[in-house]
Design an enzyme around this catalytic site. Sequence first.
Site, PDB file in Angstrom:
ATOM      1  N   GLU A 137      19.086  -1.482 -14.173  1.00 54.12           N
ATOM      2  CA  GLU A 137      18.877  -0.039 -14.214  1.00 54.12           C
ATOM      3  C   GLU A 137      19.194   0.631 -12.887  1.00 54.12           C
ATOM      4  O   GLU A 137      19.581   1.810 -12.842  1.00 54.12           O
ATOM      5  CB  GLU A 137      17.429   0.276 -14.611  1.00 54.12           C
ATOM      6  CG  GLU A 137      17.054  -0.167 -16.031  1.00 54.12           C
ATOM      7  CD  GLU A 137      16.759  -1.651 -16.164  1.00 54.12           C
ATOM      8  OE1 GLU A 137      16.644  -2.344 -15.124  1.00 54.12           O
ATOM      9  OE2 GLU A 137      16.654  -2.137 -17.300  1.00 54.12           O
ATOM     10  N   SER A 159      17.771   5.258   2.002  1.00 53.58           N
ATOM     11  CA  SER A 159      17.027   4.200   1.338  1.00 53.58           C
ATOM     12  C   SER A 159      18.053   3.103   1.115  1.00 53.58           C
ATOM     13  O   SER A 159      18.990   3.251   0.316  1.00 53.58           O
ATOM     14  CB  SER A 159      16.448   4.687   0.010  1.00 53.58           C
ATOM     15  OG  SER A 159      15.707   3.643  -0.579  1.00 53.58           O
ATOM     16  N   HIS A 182      11.665   5.537 -26.278  1.00 54.81           N
ATOM     17  CA  HIS A 182      10.565   4.595 -26.490  1.00 54.81           C
ATOM     18  C   HIS A 182       9.395   4.854 -25.554  1.00 54.81           C
ATOM     19  O   HIS A 182       8.838   3.923 -24.959  1.00 54.81           O
ATOM     20  CB  HIS A 182      11.048   3.146 -26.300  1.00 54.81           C
ATOM     21  CG  HIS A 182      12.002   2.706 -27.363  1.00 54.81           C
ATOM     22  ND1 HIS A 182      13.271   3.201 -27.465  1.00 54.81           N
ATOM     23  CD2 HIS A 182      11.864   1.840 -28.383  1.00 54.81           C
ATOM     24  CE1 HIS A 182      13.874   2.651 -28.497  1.00 54.81           C
ATOM     25  NE2 HIS A 182      13.053   1.823 -29.083  1.00 54.81           N
ATOM     26  N   ASP A 240      24.028  -5.505   7.148  1.00 50.34           N
ATOM     27  CA  ASP A 240      23.750  -6.822   6.556  1.00 50.34           C
ATOM     28  C   ASP A 240      22.320  -6.907   6.044  1.00 50.34           C
ATOM     29  O   ASP A 240      22.051  -7.538   5.022  1.00 50.34           O
ATOM     30  CB  ASP A 240      24.048  -7.958   7.544  1.00 50.34           C
ATOM     31  CG  ASP A 240      23.349  -7.813   8.888  1.00 50.34           C
ATOM     32  OD1 ASP A 240      23.050  -6.671   9.290  1.00 50.34           O
ATOM     33  OD2 ASP A 240      23.111  -8.841   9.533  1.00 50.34           O
ATOM     34  N   ASP A 289       5.099  -3.385 -29.507  1.00 53.22           N
ATOM     35  CA  ASP A 289       5.707  -4.079 -28.366  1.00 53.22           C
ATOM     36  C   ASP A 289       4.758  -4.125 -27.155  1.00 53.22           C
ATOM     37  O   ASP A 289       4.929  -4.952 -26.268  1.00 53.22           O
ATOM     38  CB  ASP A 289       7.034  -3.430 -27.983  1.00 53.22           C
ATOM     39  CG  ASP A 289       8.202  -4.029 -28.761  1.00 53.22           C
ATOM     40  OD1 ASP A 289       8.055  -5.137 -29.315  1.00 53.22           O
ATOM     41  OD2 ASP A 289       9.270  -3.390 -28.808  1.00 53.22           O
ATOM     42  N   ARG A 329      15.469   9.980 -30.449  1.00 53.58           N
ATOM     43  CA  ARG A 329      16.416   9.079 -29.767  1.00 53.58           C
ATOM     44  C   ARG A 329      17.729   9.015 -30.540  1.00 53.58           C
ATOM     45  O   ARG A 329      18.808   8.952 -29.958  1.00 53.58           O
ATOM     46  CB  ARG A 329      15.809   7.688 -29.571  1.00 53.58           C
ATOM     47  CG  ARG A 329      15.430   6.984 -30.852  1.00 53.58           C
ATOM     48  CD  ARG A 329      14.794   5.619 -30.573  1.00 53.58           C
ATOM     49  NE  ARG A 329      14.150   5.086 -31.755  1.00 53.58           N
ATOM     50  CZ  ARG A 329      14.392   3.898 -32.289  1.00 53.58           C
ATOM     51  NH1 ARG A 329      15.265   3.087 -31.729  1.00 53.58           N
ATOM     52  NH2 ARG A 329      13.755   3.493 -33.361  1.00 53.58           N
TER      53      ARG A 329
END
Lengths: 611, 611
Positions: A363, A120, A412, A150, A420, A315
Site C-alpha cells: 500500500e 519522511s 470494507h 543509504d 472477517d 464499493r
Amino acid sequence: MPVDASLLPNLKNIATRLRIESIRATTAAGSGHPTTCQSAADLMAALFFAEMRFDPGNPQHPLADRLVMSKGHAAPLLYAMWAEAGFIPRERLTDLRLLTSDLEGHPTPRLPFVDVATGSLGQGLAAGVGTALNARLIGSDYRTYVLMGDGETAEGSVWEAASVAHLYKLDALCAIVDINALGQSRATELEHDMEAHRTRWRAFGWHAVVIDGHDMAEVLAAYAEARATKGTPTVILARTLKGKGVSFTEGKPNWHGKPLKPEEATRAYAELEAQFEKEAGPTPSIPAPPAAPAASRPGPMPAPTYELGESIATREAFGTAITKLASVDPRVVALDADVKNSTFSERFEAAHPDRFFQFFIAEQVMVGAAMGLAARGAVPFPSTFAAFLTRASDFIRMAAISGVNIKLAGSHAGVSIGEDGPSQMALEDFAMATAQPNFTVLYPADAVSTEKLIAEMAAHHGPAYMRTTRPKTPVIYDNAESFPIGGLKVLRSSAADTATVVGAGVTLFEALKAHDVLKAEGISIRVIDLYSIQPIDAAALIAAGRETGRLITVEDHYVAGGIGDAVARAVAPAGLTVTRLAVTEIPRSGKPDELVEKYGISATSIVEAVR
Amino acid sequence: MPVDASLLPNLKNIATRLRIESIRATTAAGSGHPTTCQSAADLMAALFFAEMRFDPGNPQHPLADRLVMSKGHAAPLLYAMWAEAGFIPRERLTDLRLLTSDLEGHPTPRLPFVDVATGSLGQGLAAGVGTALNARLIGSDYRTYVLMGDGETAEGSVWEAASVAHLYKLDALCAIVDINALGQSRATELEHDMEAHRTRWRAFGWHAVVIDGHDMAEVLAAYAEARATKGTPTVILARTLKGKGVSFTEGKPNWHGKPLKPEEATRAYAELEAQFEKEAGPTPSIPAPPAAPAASRPGPMPAPTYELGESIATREAFGTAITKLASVDPRVVALDADVKNSTFSERFEAAHPDRFFQFFIAEQVMVGAAMGLAARGAVPFPSTFAAFLTRASDFIRMAAISGVNIKLAGSHAGVSIGEDGPSQMALEDFAMATAQPNFTVLYPADAVSTEKLIAEMAAHHGPAYMRTTRPKTPVIYDNAESFPIGGLKVLRSSAADTATVVGAGVTLFEALKAHDVLKAEGISIRVIDLYSIQPIDAAALIAAGRETGRLITVEDHYVAGGIGDAVARAVAPAGLTVTRLAVTEIPRSGKPDELVEKYGISATSIVEAVR
C-alpha cells in the site's frame, strides 16, 4: 561509458559551489544538514548540469526530466542547484528556513521545482515510480531521478517501490543512493559494504552500478549507463563521505543535522575555495525538453442510470464510477493492491487496462506512486480496503503536505463488514483523513451519490478520501440529484422534529429505520445524510440542531476522530453539543447485523438515544 | 537432513484432517479462506506435531516455541491445529466466526495461543523478530516460527524485518513462506519463481531453503536444517498449491476467500478421506518445554530529582526516565529507529546496552518487534519522532486489536519544533492514538510529570502512547507530585475565573502566560494541565466548565482528532461546548515561537479567545 572529459573541471567547480552554498545557508539559518549536502554535491552537479533535460526557467515543464530529493534533509543542496541553474537568486539562499521564505527545512511543493514533499525518508522512490509511470502514460521519454540516502533504504517502502519499478520495467527511472554510511545517530546498518547494497538491488531486479560518488568521471559514466540500460530501472550506488570537502567534517560522525558555526564555516569556505579548478573549461548547457503538448481537457461525465430502490454496494458503484470517469477524462488512472475484485476496481482494469496499475500487497508504494502521478497531472484513484490505507498513513500525511491531487478510496469499513473481524475493519480511517486539514473526506450512502461524488472528487483539485461500504444498500437518490462537496442531504424533516440524527454510509439506513419506528410512536426526527464530512456544512447542521433541539450522530467508526467529532466541531461555535453513537471498544467477528447491534450503532440504539 | 520416516504417514494424515476441518469450519461459517489453509496444511502438520516444543495445555508457557500465523486468513488452519493438539474441542471448530466464539475470522489474542493479532498482511515477521529477541533476553532457546503467504512478501515491512533479523543473527527465528502463487485477485508478482524468492531472502542475509511444501519428508528436513543453521535466520520457501488436496480447488484461481458450498464440501471430504494412509504408524509426541522460571518482579522506581524551574525538554526527561525504570524493572527494553540522540533513548543504550535494540530507519519493524516482545512479557518502549510513528500506523492499529503491552513514545511533535518544517512535525499523532479505544494517551508538560508518567505507563497493562516535546520547558511540579493515568492538574484557579483554558505539553506554558497577562487586566482564568488525554478526567473538566462558564483548549496539533475533540467528547454529556485553538492548516518552516504565534496557539491567541 565514455564521458566528455572537458566538462569535468566545470562540474567539479559547480559541486564545490553547491557545498559552499549549502554550508552558507545552514550557517545563516542556524540549523539544517550541511554535511548531508556535501556528500551528494558531486552526484547532483553532474546530474543537473550534464545529464538532466529541463527548462531552468520553468520547473514544471510537463516533458522535463524529474528529480525527487528523497533525502529531503539535503534541501539546501537542492536549492543551491536551482540557484546555480538560475531559477533562484543566489542571494536568497540564505533565507533558508525563514518563515518568510519558501526555502523550507525540507522541500515542499510551495516551490515549483518540487513535485512531492520529502523529509519522511523512504518515500521518494515510490513517488519516482509514479512520475515514471506518468511518462509512459503520456508517451514521453522524460526520465526520473531519485536521490536517496543509504540510511533510508532500511525503510520497507523502498523495497516495495523497487519491486514494482522492476515489474513495470521502468527503465526511465534512475535511483541514486548517496552511501555516506552515516545515519543520524550512528553508522548505517550496511556502512560502506557496497556489495551488500548491490546484492539487494539486484535481487529486486535492478541494474546496479557501484561508483565512487566523488569521482566526477565515474558519476557521469554511471548516468550514461543508466540512460542506456533498457528493460529495468538502474540504481547508482555511490560511495561517498558525509561532510565531503571539509577536513573537519569529511567522514566524521556526530555532524548530522548540525550547521557549522560561523568561524567553522569560514574555515570551510577557505578549504573549499582552494579546490576550485583554475581552468574550468566550457560551461555545460542544460538540454531543453521538447515543446509541451496541449493539456487534455476532461469531458462531462454522463449521469448515473440507477433505479430507486436498487440494491448496490457503494464499493461496486465506486468501481463503475471511476470506469465511467476514465472514459471522459484521460488523466484518470486507477491503482490497486490486489483487492480489485473486492473494491470493484477490476471494472476499471477491464475497460482501461493501460491506465490500471497493480501494486500487489504494497500500500505504501501504491499511495506514493499515486502522489508522483498526481504531481505530474494524472488524476489517480488508489484504492484498497480502508483498513489497509492506514499502512500508508505516513504517505497520506506527506500527500497532505504536498497538497497533491490524489483520490484515495477505502472499502470494507467498519463493523458492518462482519465475520472477517477487526483486522479488516477500518474504524479509524476518518480520524486519519480528517486530521489532515486540506483533505476532502466523503462517505456516500448509495450508488447515485457515490457516482456523483466521484465526479466531484475529480473536479476538485487537492487530496481527497472516499470511504465505501461492503454491504449492499438501496439507491435512495434520483440520478439527477447533485452532491456538492461540503453539502449534506436532509432526508426526513418536519416542523415537529425533536431531534436530528446524522448518519452516513451504512448508518444512514439505521437512522431511516429509527425514523420509521419513532414515527409509529408519534415521535418525529430529522434525518441527515452527511456525505461530506470534510468540508462540512456547519450552517445546515447548526440550523438543524437549533430547530430540533438535539443532534445525534451515528457512525460505523471509533468514537474518536469520526463523524461525531466532526459535527461537534462544526456546531460548537453555536453552543450546540452532540450525542455520539459510535464504536467504543475493539470489536470482534460476527454477522454484520449482529455487530451493528452489539456496538450500539443500529436503529435500536438510535431509537433509545432519541427517547 | 535425515528425517524419521516412520512419522510421515501420521503427519500426512494430520495434514489431511487439518484440510478437512478447515473446509468444514468455513463451510459452516459461510465465509472464510479454506484454500489458503489447504496450501499450508502439510507445512503446519509437520511443524506443530514433529518440530515445535510446546505445552498443548498451556499455550502461553514462557519457554514454549512460538508460532505467528502472519497469513491470518489461514485462521481455520491454526484453530484446527490446536484442536488436533487437544486444546480446542474439535466440535467447537464449526463455531468459527460466530459472535459467541473467540474463533474469529482472523486470529486475535482473545485466544491464548495467539501472541499478536494478524490479518493485516506483512506484520507477522516483525512480531517474530520481537519474540525471538525476547528469547535472547530471557536466555531461552525457544524458537519462533512465522508462517507467511507469498503475496504478503510484497509488503515492505517484511524486508525491514528480514534486514533486522539478519543483523541480530536471530537463528532461533524461522520464516516459512507458503508460496501458492495465488493472491486474492490474481497471480502473485513472483508466481512460482522459487529462485526469485530465494535471491531476495539471500540478499537480506538469510539462509534460504527451497522445498516442495507438500512433500512431508522435505518439509521435516527443512525444519531440521533451520534448527541446525547458526548465525542467521532461516526461511523455508515452500512451493505449494492453493486449495491442495481437492481436485476442483487445487491450484485454481478465483477461490480466494470463498467457502465451499455444502455439496462441494461433501465432495471435498470424500476426496480428502481417500488420501488417509491406512497404516499411520506411531503418533508423534510433542516435546515439552523446560519448566518455567519464576516471573521477575519490578522494584519501585525512585522519585525524580528535578528542581523547580529547571529547564529540560520532556524528550530528555523521557530518556532519563526509561533508563531509571529499566534499572528497577528487568522487563523493560528500548527500541530506536536511528534517532536515539534526539529522543534521548541513547541514555538507555548507554546504561542497558543488552536491552536496547536499534532498528535503523524502519519504524514498522520497530513497532512490530515491540509487539512481539510485549506479547512474551517484556515491557518495550519503542520511540522515534512522533511524525514517523505514523509510518507504523497499521501496526499500531493491530497493537490495539492485540491489546499488547506496548509503550510508544513520540518526540518532536507539533509546529513548536520549528525550522525543520511540516514533514517533521507530528500534528496528527493524537488522532492516530486516541482513535484506538484501548490506548492510553499521555502528554507531559515538564520533566517531573514525564518521569512519573513513564512509571505509570509501565505499571499499566495495555497499549500506551506518550508524546514528548522538542523545546525545553521549566519544571513546574514537585518531585513528590503524583500523576495517575486519567487525571489532570488544575494549575491556576480562583472563584472569579471566567474561563478554563486546557493546555498540554508546550501549550500549557502559553496558557500560564495568558493567565498572567489577563490577571494584569483583572481577568481571572483557570488553567488545566491535561497530561492524560485518554482516559480523560471528564468529571473534573465538566466541573471546571460549569464553574467558569467556558472551556478553551489549546494544542500543538491539528484541530481534528486532538485535545479539543477529546475534551469536547468528555464534556458533551453535560451540555458543554469547547472553543478549540489548534493548527488548522498545513504549516511551514519558521522559528518555534513564530510558528506557535502564526498558527494561533500562543498566549496571544488564548488572551484573545478569553476576551
